[in-house]
Design a protein around this motif. Structure first.
Motif, PDB file in Angstrom:
ATOM      1  N   GLY A  12      35.220  -2.857 -17.843  1.00  0.00           N
ATOM      2  CA  GLY A  12      34.662  -2.917 -19.182  1.00  0.00           C
ATOM      3  C   GLY A  12      34.101  -1.594 -19.670  1.00  0.00           C
ATOM      4  O   GLY A  12      34.103  -1.301 -20.869  1.00  0.00           O
ATOM      5  N   HIS A  13      33.600  -0.765 -18.725  1.00  0.00           N
ATOM      6  CA  HIS A  13      33.106   0.549 -19.129  1.00  0.00           C
ATOM      7  C   HIS A  13      34.256   1.440 -19.582  1.00  0.00           C
ATOM      8  O   HIS A  13      34.123   2.214 -20.529  1.00  0.00           O
ATOM      9  N   CYS A  14      35.375   1.337 -18.885  1.00  0.00           N
ATOM     10  CA  CYS A  14      36.561   2.120 -19.261  1.00  0.00           C
ATOM     11  C   CYS A  14      37.017   1.700 -20.654  1.00  0.00           C
ATOM     12  O   CYS A  14      37.357   2.531 -21.498  1.00  0.00           O
ATOM     13  N   GLU A  15      37.028   0.412 -20.865  1.00  0.00           N
ATOM     14  CA  GLU A  15      37.420  -0.131 -22.162  1.00  0.00           C
ATOM     15  C   GLU A  15      36.549   0.446 -23.279  1.00  0.00           C
ATOM     16  O   GLU A  15      37.054   0.930 -24.292  1.00  0.00           O
ATOM     17  N   LYS A  16      35.239   0.405 -23.063  1.00  0.00           N
ATOM     18  CA  LYS A  16      34.311   0.946 -24.058  1.00  0.00           C
ATOM     19  C   LYS A  16      34.500   2.437 -24.272  1.00  0.00           C
ATOM     20  O   LYS A  16      34.386   2.938 -25.394  1.00  0.00           O
ATOM     21  N   ALA A  17      34.739   3.166 -23.194  1.00  0.00           N
ATOM     22  CA  ALA A  17      34.887   4.621 -23.291  1.00  0.00           C
ATOM     23  C   ALA A  17      36.096   4.981 -24.144  1.00  0.00           C
ATOM     24  O   ALA A  17      36.032   5.855 -25.014  1.00  0.00           O
ATOM     25  N   VAL A  18      37.215   4.295 -23.914  1.00  0.00           N
ATOM     26  CA  VAL A  18      38.447   4.592 -24.637  1.00  0.00           C
ATOM     27  C   VAL A  18      38.342   4.115 -26.088  1.00  0.00           C
ATOM     28  O   VAL A  18      38.653   4.854 -27.030  1.00  0.00           O
ATOM     29  N   LYS A  19      37.883   2.906 -26.261  1.00  0.00           N
ATOM     30  CA  LYS A  19      37.712   2.359 -27.621  1.00  0.00           C
ATOM     31  C   LYS A  19      36.768   3.242 -28.437  1.00  0.00           C
ATOM     32  O   LYS A  19      37.054   3.606 -29.585  1.00  0.00           O
ATOM     33  N   GLY A  20      35.643   3.593 -27.838  1.00  0.00           N
ATOM     34  CA  GLY A  20      34.651   4.406 -28.533  1.00  0.00           C
ATOM     35  C   GLY A  20      35.173   5.780 -28.914  1.00  0.00           C
ATOM     36  O   GLY A  20      34.945   6.258 -30.030  1.00  0.00           O
ATOM     37  N   ALA A  21      35.902   6.413 -27.988  1.00  0.00           N
ATOM     38  CA  ALA A  21      36.422   7.757 -28.253  1.00  0.00           C
ATOM     39  C   ALA A  21      37.424   7.715 -29.399  1.00  0.00           C
ATOM     40  O   ALA A  21      37.447   8.607 -30.256  1.00  0.00           O
ATOM     41  N   LEU A  22      38.256   6.684 -29.436  1.00  0.00           N
ATOM     42  CA  LEU A  22      39.237   6.575 -30.518  1.00  0.00           C
ATOM     43  C   LEU A  22      38.571   6.261 -31.848  1.00  0.00           C
ATOM     44  O   LEU A  22      38.866   6.879 -32.868  1.00  0.00           O
ATOM     45  N   GLY A  72      34.296   5.502 -12.016  1.00  0.00           N
ATOM     46  CA  GLY A  72      33.110   6.345 -12.096  1.00  0.00           C
ATOM     47  C   GLY A  72      32.006   5.764 -12.959  1.00  0.00           C
ATOM     48  O   GLY A  72      30.818   5.997 -12.704  1.00  0.00           O
ATOM     49  N   HIS A  73      32.407   4.995 -13.998  1.00  0.00           N
ATOM     50  CA  HIS A  73      31.392   4.363 -14.838  1.00  0.00           C
ATOM     51  C   HIS A  73      30.657   3.278 -14.063  1.00  0.00           C
ATOM     52  O   HIS A  73      29.449   3.102 -14.215  1.00  0.00           O
ATOM     53  N   CYS A  74      31.394   2.550 -13.253  1.00  0.00           N
ATOM     54  CA  CYS A  74      30.777   1.503 -12.422  1.00  0.00           C
ATOM     55  C   CYS A  74      29.785   2.149 -11.451  1.00  0.00           C
ATOM     56  O   CYS A  74      28.677   1.652 -11.244  1.00  0.00           O
ATOM     57  N   GLU A  75      30.227   3.242 -10.871  1.00  0.00           N
ATOM     58  CA  GLU A  75      29.382   3.977  -9.929  1.00  0.00           C
ATOM     59  C   GLU A  75      28.063   4.375 -10.600  1.00  0.00           C
ATOM     60  O   GLU A  75      26.980   4.148 -10.055  1.00  0.00           O
ATOM     61  N   LYS A  76      28.171   4.954 -11.794  1.00  0.00           N
ATOM     62  CA  LYS A  76      26.975   5.378 -12.528  1.00  0.00           C
ATOM     63  C   LYS A  76      26.090   4.203 -12.893  1.00  0.00           C
ATOM     64  O   LYS A  76      24.859   4.308 -12.869  1.00  0.00           O
ATOM     65  N   ASP A  99      14.361   5.656  -3.430  1.00  0.00           N
ATOM     66  CA  ASP A  99      14.440   7.112  -3.328  1.00  0.00           C
ATOM     67  C   ASP A  99      15.813   7.601  -3.779  1.00  0.00           C
ATOM     68  O   ASP A  99      15.929   8.560  -4.519  1.00  0.00           O
ATOM     69  N   SER A 100      16.863   6.945  -3.309  1.00  0.00           N
ATOM     70  CA  SER A 100      18.209   7.336  -3.716  1.00  0.00           C
ATOM     71  C   SER A 100      19.168   6.188  -3.479  1.00  0.00           C
ATOM     72  O   SER A 100      18.943   5.317  -2.638  1.00  0.00           O
ATOM     73  N   ALA A 101      20.239   6.187  -4.288  1.00  0.00           N
ATOM     74  CA  ALA A 101      21.292   5.182  -4.147  1.00  0.00           C
ATOM     75  C   ALA A 101      22.610   5.928  -4.285  1.00  0.00           C
ATOM     76  O   ALA A 101      22.837   6.616  -5.280  1.00  0.00           O
ATOM     77  N   ASN A 102      23.447   5.828  -3.279  1.00  0.00           N
ATOM     78  CA  ASN A 102      24.733   6.535  -3.313  1.00  0.00           C
ATOM     79  C   ASN A 102      25.884   5.555  -3.140  1.00  0.00           C
ATOM     80  O   ASN A 102      25.980   4.854  -2.139  1.00  0.00           O
ATOM     81  N   VAL A 103      26.735   5.554  -4.160  1.00  0.00           N
ATOM     82  CA  VAL A 103      27.839   4.599  -4.203  1.00  0.00           C
ATOM     83  C   VAL A 103      29.078   5.197  -3.545  1.00  0.00           C
ATOM     84  O   VAL A 103      29.412   6.361  -3.772  1.00  0.00           O
ATOM     85  N   HIS A 104      29.740   4.385  -2.735  1.00  0.00           N
ATOM     86  CA  HIS A 104      31.038   4.767  -2.166  1.00  0.00           C
ATOM     87  C   HIS A 104      32.072   3.770  -2.685  1.00  0.00           C
ATOM     88  O   HIS A 104      32.180   2.662  -2.166  1.00  0.00           O
ATOM     89  N   LEU A 105      32.773   4.190  -3.732  1.00  0.00           N
ATOM     90  CA  LEU A 105      33.710   3.286  -4.417  1.00  0.00           C
ATOM     91  C   LEU A 105      34.768   2.717  -3.487  1.00  0.00           C
ATOM     92  O   LEU A 105      35.072   1.527  -3.543  1.00  0.00           O
TER      93      LEU A 105
END
Lengths: 67, 67
Positions: A13-23, B13-17, B30-36
């Motif tokens: 869903g984040h990818c969807e928003k990123a692409v939709k928003g950029a366009l 990457g959006h999911c990770e963020k 203190d920290s959270a590190n995602v490994h996709l």
């Protein structure tokens, strides 16, 4: 004008928003609708105001590939 | 304290963020590190300040499942 773009790498869903928003930020785009499962984006636009190259660049700037 | 959480549904990457951000906003993390690729998040936290339940809720609020 209506066109369907094929876009690689949209996974969530984040990818969807990123692409939709950029366009939709581009001048001349009426609407952009992402179909995640089909890896496509349906775009409705004024071809006098925005080119396919500009749409492609906007999508690629978000980290996706236009086929 | 260190712990590795298993999280389902993180694809990009959006999911990770989203997951990293939601966790690091919590008091006591203190920290959270995602490994996709591994579907895991390594968390370093103060167990006196934050519970596993709170971490799980923060991740689930972003739309992901904690196994």
């Amino acid at each position: 004008m209506e066109k369907t773009l094929e876009v690689k790498g949209m996974t969530c869903g984040h990818c969807e928003k990123a692409v939709k928003g950029a366009l939709e930020e581009l001048n001349g785009i009426d609407s952009a609708n992402v179909h995640l499962e089909q890896n496509t984006v349906d775009v409705s636009y004024d071809e006098a105001k925005v080119s396919e190259k500009e749409m492609k660049d906007a999508i690629e700037d978000q980290g996706y590939d236009v086929v």
